[in-house]
Design an enzyme around this catalytic site. Sequence first.
Site, short mmCIF file in Angstrom:
data_model
loop_
_atom_site.label_atom_id
_atom_site.label_comp_id
_atom_site.label_asym_id
_atom_site.label_seq_id
_atom_site.Cartn_x
_atom_site.Cartn_y
_atom_site.Cartn_z
N THR A 44 0.82 -1.21 0.00
CA THR A 44 0.00 0.00 0.00
C THR A 44 0.86 1.26 0.00
OG1 THR A 44 -1.67 -1.21 1.26
CG2 THR A 44 -1.90 1.17 1.17
N TYR A 107 -13.15 -3.43 -1.76
CA TYR A 107 -14.43 -3.02 -2.35
C TYR A 107 -15.45 -4.16 -2.42
CZ TYR A 107 -17.92 -0.85 -5.34
OH TYR A 107 -19.10 -0.36 -5.85
N TYR A 133 -2.66 -10.05 4.09
CA TYR A 133 -2.59 -8.65 4.51
C TYR A 133 -4.00 -8.19 4.86
CZ TYR A 133 -1.61 -3.59 4.16
OH TYR A 133 -1.49 -2.23 4.39
N ARG A 138 -8.88 0.19 4.92
CA ARG A 138 -8.71 0.56 3.51
C ARG A 138 -9.52 -0.32 2.56
NH1 ARG A 138 -4.71 4.18 2.28
NH2 ARG A 138 -3.24 4.70 3.92
N LYS A 162 0.05 -10.04 7.88
CA LYS A 162 0.31 -8.64 8.22
C LYS A 162 -1.01 -8.11 8.75
CE LYS A 162 1.49 -4.09 6.36
NZ LYS A 162 1.78 -3.27 5.16
N ILE A 204 5.81 -4.90 9.32
CA ILE A 204 6.03 -4.40 7.95
C ILE A 204 5.75 -2.92 8.04
CG2 ILE A 204 5.32 -4.50 5.54
CD1 ILE A 204 4.68 -7.45 5.94
#
Length: 219
Positions: A44, A107, A133, A138, A162, A204
């Site tokens: 990201t 989404y 992840y 987000r 993550k 990370i």
Amino acid sequence: MFSGSYVAMVTPFDDNNKVDTQKIKEIADFLITSGAEGLVPCGTTGESVTLSDEEKLLITRTVVKQSAGRCPVIAGAGTNSTEHSISMARELEKIGASALLVVTPYYNKPSQEGLYMHYKNIAASVKIPVVIYNVPGRTACNILPHTVVRLANDCPNITCIKEASGSIDQATEIVSKAKAGFCLMSGDDSLTLPLMAVGGSGVISVVANVAPGEVRQMC
């Protein structure tokens, strides 16, 4: 593999808005010599969702070549399409990525069963490790601990998450229920120390782009 301070690398661009491979090489050298224990291009922080596939492959190829085996390279491979993610995963494996970072589909808001099948199919398409992840702030999608544990048990190469849900409770449940050897790394710099206190293995990190030595020392 997944412990200590890994850096979610920024992606530099030149004045023509093209990926600046020379700067990528310089950044990789700076991070490695300053204490980074692993590099994560095209996450990201590296603007993965606005990069083309060709740019992602170019960036990862540059980082893999420049790192020259000095540290692992976890390449961002995830999209909100299972087939697209599989295609990227295979290409990134070919160019030498040590492992793959695969974000939950953004989404689409898949069910937990949908998330399970998404990751299971991606993991089955490659031989290198896959890092889940989870960043629901987000993606509008939260992969829950029971799904993470199920994937860890059923897919030998899904070996790390993550975790950036912001929930210490969720991270603690993953650590307590996952099989031995499954790693949890922080995806939020501000929660690195608390997550390591409950069994996380590292981070990370974004801030390690500018303070790689200090983040490694903290870990």
